[in-house]
Structures are given as C-alpha cells and as structure tokens.
Design a protein around this motif. Structure first.
Motif, PDB file in Angstrom:
ATOM      1  N   UNK A 237       0.454  -1.212  -0.034  1.00 42.37           N
ATOM      2  CA  UNK A 237       0.254   0.277   0.230  1.00 42.37           C
ATOM      3  C   UNK A 237       1.002   1.070   0.432  1.00 42.37           C
ATOM      4  N   UNK A 238       1.860   1.096  -0.573  1.00 41.11           N
ATOM      5  CA  UNK A 238       2.735   1.993  -0.987  1.00 41.11           C
ATOM      6  C   UNK A 238       2.390   3.666  -1.508  1.00 41.11           C
ATOM      7  N   UNK A 239       2.573   4.709  -1.180  1.00 37.85           N
ATOM      8  CA  UNK A 239       2.154   5.584  -1.964  1.00 37.85           C
ATOM      9  C   UNK A 239       2.640   6.598  -3.185  1.00 37.85           C
ATOM     10  N   UNK A 240       4.007   6.709  -2.987  1.00 35.46           N
ATOM     11  CA  UNK A 240       4.774   7.381  -3.822  1.00 35.46           C
ATOM     12  C   UNK A 240       5.550   6.638  -4.487  1.00 35.46           C
ATOM     13  N   UNK A 241       5.837   7.067  -5.390  1.00 36.73           N
ATOM     14  CA  UNK A 241       7.012   6.150  -6.374  1.00 36.73           C
ATOM     15  C   UNK A 241       7.624   7.663  -7.083  1.00 36.73           C
ATOM     16  N   UNK A 242       8.773   7.864  -6.680  1.00 41.64           N
ATOM     17  CA  UNK A 242       9.193   8.375  -7.481  1.00 41.64           C
ATOM     18  C   UNK A 242      10.199   8.367  -8.206  1.00 41.64           C
ATOM     19  N   UNK A 243      10.017   8.482  -9.987  1.00 39.26           N
ATOM     20  CA  UNK A 243      11.295   7.728 -10.443  1.00 39.26           C
ATOM     21  C   UNK A 243      11.715   9.015 -11.453  1.00 39.26           C
ATOM     22  N   UNK A 244      13.034   9.312 -11.127  1.00 37.22           N
ATOM     23  CA  UNK A 244      13.249  10.916 -11.378  1.00 37.22           C
ATOM     24  C   UNK A 244      13.868  11.129 -13.156  1.00 37.22           C
ATOM     25  N   UNK A 245      13.533  10.606 -13.987  1.00 39.44           N
ATOM     26  CA  UNK A 245      14.014  10.376 -15.154  1.00 39.44           C
ATOM     27  C   UNK A 245      14.882  11.554 -14.927  1.00 39.44           C
ATOM     28  N   UNK A 246      16.423  12.363 -15.320  1.00 41.03           N
ATOM     29  CA  UNK A 246      17.289  13.634 -15.727  1.00 41.03           C
ATOM     30  C   UNK A 246      16.530  14.206 -14.808  1.00 41.03           C
ATOM     31  N   UNK A 247      15.980  14.410 -13.768  1.00 36.84           N
ATOM     32  CA  UNK A 247      15.914  14.991 -12.418  1.00 36.84           C
ATOM     33  C   UNK A 247      16.038  14.791 -11.364  1.00 36.84           C
ATOM     34  N   UNK A 248      17.472  13.766 -11.150  1.00 36.71           N
ATOM     35  CA  UNK A 248      17.721  13.240  -9.816  1.00 36.71           C
ATOM     36  C   UNK A 248      18.024  13.962  -8.816  1.00 36.71           C
ATOM     37  N   UNK A 249      18.884  15.197  -9.193  1.00 32.33           N
ATOM     38  CA  UNK A 249      19.581  16.476  -8.889  1.00 32.33           C
ATOM     39  C   UNK A 249      18.788  16.874  -8.214  1.00 32.33           C
ATOM     40  N   UNK A 250      16.698  17.903  -8.740  1.00 33.24           N
ATOM     41  CA  UNK A 250      16.377  18.268  -8.507  1.00 33.24           C
ATOM     42  C   UNK A 250      15.648  17.731  -6.998  1.00 33.24           C
ATOM     43  N   UNK A 254      15.563  18.330  -3.039  1.00 31.56           N
ATOM     44  CA  UNK A 254      14.466  19.039  -2.226  1.00 31.56           C
ATOM     45  C   UNK A 254      14.416  18.574  -1.042  1.00 31.56           C
ATOM     46  N   UNK A 255      14.366  17.176  -1.258  1.00 30.44           N
ATOM     47  CA  UNK A 255      14.126  16.493  -0.637  1.00 30.44           C
ATOM     48  C   UNK A 255      15.805  16.842   0.891  1.00 30.44           C
ATOM     49  N   UNK A 256      16.501  16.735   0.955  1.00 29.27           N
ATOM     50  CA  UNK A 256      17.894  16.514   1.521  1.00 29.27           C
ATOM     51  C   UNK A 256      18.546  17.979   1.755  1.00 29.27           C
ATOM     52  N   UNK A 257      18.584  19.288   1.650  1.00 33.63           N
ATOM     53  CA  UNK A 257      18.810  20.730   2.068  1.00 33.63           C
ATOM     54  C   UNK A 257      17.784  21.452   2.624  1.00 33.63           C
ATOM     55  N   UNK A 258      18.135  22.398   3.433  1.00 32.55           N
ATOM     56  CA  UNK A 258      16.727  22.912   3.783  1.00 32.55           C
ATOM     57  C   UNK A 258      16.055  23.933   2.828  1.00 32.55           C
ATOM     58  N   UNK A 259      15.239  24.835   2.983  1.00 35.01           N
ATOM     59  CA  UNK A 259      14.847  25.543   2.700  1.00 35.01           C
ATOM     60  C   UNK A 259      15.504  26.955   2.621  1.00 35.01           C
ATOM     61  N   UNK A 267      18.568  28.613  -7.851  1.00 31.66           N
ATOM     62  CA  UNK A 267      19.002  29.588  -8.797  1.00 31.66           C
ATOM     63  C   UNK A 267      19.769  29.713  -9.433  1.00 31.66           C
ATOM     64  N   UNK A 268      21.051  28.856  -8.557  1.00 28.62           N
ATOM     65  CA  UNK A 268      21.814  28.297  -9.444  1.00 28.62           C
ATOM     66  C   UNK A 268      21.744  27.551 -10.964  1.00 28.62           C
ATOM     67  N   UNK A 269      20.288  26.579 -10.933  1.00 30.66           N
ATOM     68  CA  UNK A 269      20.402  25.665 -11.393  1.00 30.66           C
ATOM     69  C   UNK A 269      19.664  26.810 -12.920  1.00 30.66           C
ATOM     70  N   UNK A 270      19.319  27.657 -12.663  1.00 32.68           N
ATOM     71  CA  UNK A 270      18.649  28.958 -13.636  1.00 32.68           C
ATOM     72  C   UNK A 270      19.051  29.324 -13.315  1.00 32.68           C
ATOM     73  N   UNK A 271      20.460  30.744 -14.216  1.00 32.26           N
ATOM     74  CA  UNK A 271      21.296  31.559 -14.221  1.00 32.26           C
ATOM     75  C   UNK A 271      20.470  32.724 -14.054  1.00 32.26           C
TER      76      UNK A 271
END
Length: 274
Positions: A237-250, A254-259, A267-271
C-alpha cells in the motif's frame, strides 16, 4: 481470473505504452482516450478494449466504467494518466488557460475517482494510481500553471489515500521526471510564451537553455510503463513512487537541503532568474 485495468489518456506516449504493457502482462485493459480513432498501436489486442473517455465529460466517464464492467466483469485498477502541460510566464497567462489546465489535470482526475469509488466499494476493494510528476515536488520557472496542477495532485492523492484505505482501496502516486514523448511538443503549442509582456526575452532564453540540459536524461514511454506496472503490482500500500528521470539532482536537493540552501541551489540551476 485476470485483473482489469482502466487507464485514461492512452492515445500515445506513456498512456499507450502502459496500456499495451499491462495487456501483455496478463491484465484485461480498458484503454480510454478522447478520440478512439487516435489510438496508436492498441489495435488487435484480444484483452484490450479501446473506449472514449474525456475526463471533463462525466457522462463519458460513466459509460467507460460501464463498458469495463460489462466486458470484463470488474475493475481492479484505475490509472489516471490523462493530462497536458502549460508553459508561459504567469503575468501574461490568460486565466482561461489556467482554468483549462486545472480542469483536465486536477478536476478530471477527481471526476474519474468519484465515479469509480462506488464500484470499488461494491467489489470490496480496488486500486487507484495517479500519474503525477516530479514537478509536483519542486517548482520550475516558466511552468507555474502546469506544476501547480501537479502540486495539487500531490496533496489530493495523499489525502484520499488515507480516507480510502478505510474502504479497502489502495491509492498510489507515480511521479516521473522527464519522458521522451510528444507531451512537451504539445505543451509548447499550448505555451503562452512571454504573453506579449515586455522584458522576458532574456529570462526565457536562459530558462530554455537550462531546461534543455534537464532533457538529456529522459526515459522512454516503455521504461515508464514498466515502472508504473511495477508500482501497481508490488503488493503493497505504498503511496509514492518517484522515478526522477533526468532530474535526480533536483529531487535530491529538495529532499535533503534546508529551504534556504535549496533555493540557492535552484537559482544556480537557472542563471539569470534571480
């Protein structure tokens, strides 16, 4: 008995690939789309029925569910895949386009779910799998309306997962990254661009370059279909399945850094966007 799956938005891309993959792996499949004549590669499959369903037309939803039950006896799984993108800066976005994206990507999903729940309750259970997006986890420039629909789908899906568990209905959310389909071409046609608002030329050019880099690691529809199948058939009954093709770093950021650190990272990704 074979299980029966109904999927929306199966005219091409992920929807068509998923319908075919489930049919090839033992499911009865009801592949639905707004125009059945537009089905690609789904003809001649014995355990697959192509049926018209427009998520904005509740009568067509009721009819498709009726056809599924009459043809195969029951419905075990509904995959809400129908949706489309909307690009453009919010300053120049016509509100009609905003509403249309929500009508399809959010209210369309709700329309289908509200109508299948009574069938599942009568059967004693079932499963709903909503196809969301990694764009429901993080924001991106020039995509605010489309990503808003995916953020909405995130909260909606998690909330109903808790309440429908009481009815023996499992709810899952599949969150893909980039996919090699006509989706982005269609989204570009829906794009409002700069909305005829002066001052966005440089921003849009830089954003387009940054987005092109993200497209380098996209998945094929067939790969996505396999991952959706794995999520739907893992017996949990797992809810979320993330398959981050091409956006693993994003997703990782989001999951590991503070806000604050996350905002600096993005901002560095989009100069030039700051």
């Amino acid at each position: 008995m074979k299980k029966t799956m109904l999927i929306t938005g199966s005219s091409s891309g992920v929807g068509a690939a998923t319908a075919k993959y489930f049919a090839e792996h033992g499911f009865n499949v009801v592949a639905t789309l707004r125009n059945p004549d537009a089905a690609h590669g789904l003809e001649g499959i014995a355990n697959l029925e192509v049926v018209r369903l427009d998520v904005e037309d509740t009568a067509s939803i009721d009819n498709a569910l009726k056809v599924a039950v009459e043809r195969f006896g029951r419905i075990d799984l509904v995959i809400n895949n129908a949706g489309y993108g909307q690009y453009g800066v919010i300053e120049g976005m016509p509100i009609e386009k905003v509403r249309k994206n929500f009508d399809v990507n959010v209210f369309g999903v709700i329309n289908v779910i509200q109508r299948v729940i009574p069938i599942f309750r009568q059967q004693g259970g079932g499963m709903i799998l909503n196809v969301g997006s990694c764009g429901g986890i993080f924001g991106l420039p020039n995509s605010s309306v489309y990503l808003a629909t995916k953020f909405a789908l995130e909260g909606f899906t998690e909330s109903i997962a808790y309440e429908l568990a009481s009815q023996n209905i499992v709810v899952k959310l599949f969150e893909p990254g980039g996919i090699m389909t006509p989706f982005h071409e269609r989204s570009a046609r829906e794009s409002n661009g700069d909305g005829n608002v002066p001052g966005y030329d440089v921003f849009l050019a830089r954003t387009e370059q940054a987005m092109a880099k993200l497209a380098e690691g996209v998945a094929t529809p067939q790969q996505v279909a396999q991952d959706i199948y794995a999520a739907a058939t893992d017996g949990t009954d797992r809810l979320r399945y993330c398959a981050p093709y091409g956006v693993e770093h994003l997703v990782k950021a989001r999951r590991e850094l503070d806000d604050h650190a996350y905002e600096r990272f993005m901002r560095a990704q989009f100069p030039g966007v700051n």
